[in-house]
Enzyme design. Structure first.
Site, mmCIF file in Angstrom:
data_model
loop_
_atom_site.group_PDB
_atom_site.id
_atom_site.type_symbol
_atom_site.label_atom_id
_atom_site.label_comp_id
_atom_site.label_asym_id
_atom_site.label_seq_id
_atom_site.Cartn_x
_atom_site.Cartn_y
_atom_site.Cartn_z
ATOM 1 N N CYS A 116 -3.459 1.307 -4.099
ATOM 2 C CA CYS A 116 -2.168 1.964 -4.600
ATOM 3 C C CYS A 116 -2.548 2.810 -5.837
ATOM 4 C CB CYS A 116 -1.022 1.083 -4.795
ATOM 5 S SG CYS A 116 -0.691 0.373 -3.500
ATOM 6 N N CYS B 48 1.660 1.707 -7.529
ATOM 7 C CA CYS B 48 2.175 0.397 -7.537
ATOM 8 C C CYS B 48 2.779 -0.260 -9.028
ATOM 9 C CB CYS B 48 1.208 -0.772 -6.877
ATOM 10 S SG CYS B 48 0.853 -0.286 -5.274
ATOM 11 N N CYS C 52 0.620 -1.071 0.003
ATOM 12 C CA CYS C 52 -0.075 0.010 -0.121
ATOM 13 C C CYS C 52 1.057 1.210 -0.043
ATOM 14 C CB CYS C 52 -1.030 -0.083 1.333
ATOM 15 S SG CYS C 52 -0.392 0.197 2.769
#
Length: 136
Positions: free
Chosen positions: A85, A89, A11
């Protein structure tokens, strides 16, 4: 090479959701699964409400520290679970990816974190069942 599956929880701040997920997986799966967590923009400390919510279930996260997401951590993981995210990410081919839509516990009190914690626990139990064959 280990036959043990490995999971990375990601996260943004690595201070709440990913820390709780890693703690649950470590607690519930023991040494059957390698567990990592990281964030694309780690916070200074783990969310105190997340620490308190997990302590209510007997899981101590008080010594955990948010970690930066690295290519090595992703490369060493079989499963990468992202948690809110968005574009933060990175995607690496050849890995099993899951995106868990979870409320962000940042800035919330323990009363608001408990349902997030409980949702994560249910997801972790299902993840363990998918990764570790039942022993008879």
């Amino acid at each position: 090479m280990s036959s043990k599956p490995s999971v990375l929880f990601v996260c943004v701040h690595n201070a709440g959701r990913s820390q709780m997920a890693a703690a649950f997986l470590t607690s519930l799966a023991g040494d059957q699964i390698d567990v990592r967590s990281a964030g694309s923009a780690p916070a200074e400390t783990v969310n105190p409400a997340a620490v308190e919510a997990m302590a209510e279930l007997g899981i101590d996260m008080s010594t955990e520290v948010p970690k930066i997401l690295t290519t090595d951590a992703v490369a060493a993981s079989d499963v990468v679970i992202t948690m809110g995210c968005g574009d933060e990410c990175p995607f690496f081919p050849g890995k099993r990816y899951e995106d868990w839509k979870l409320e962000d516990p940042a800035g919330q009190g323990v009363d608001a974190v408990r349902p997030i914690r409980d949702d994560i626990k249910r997801r972790i139990e299902a993840l363990i069942a998918s990764l570790v064959p039942a022993s008879f």
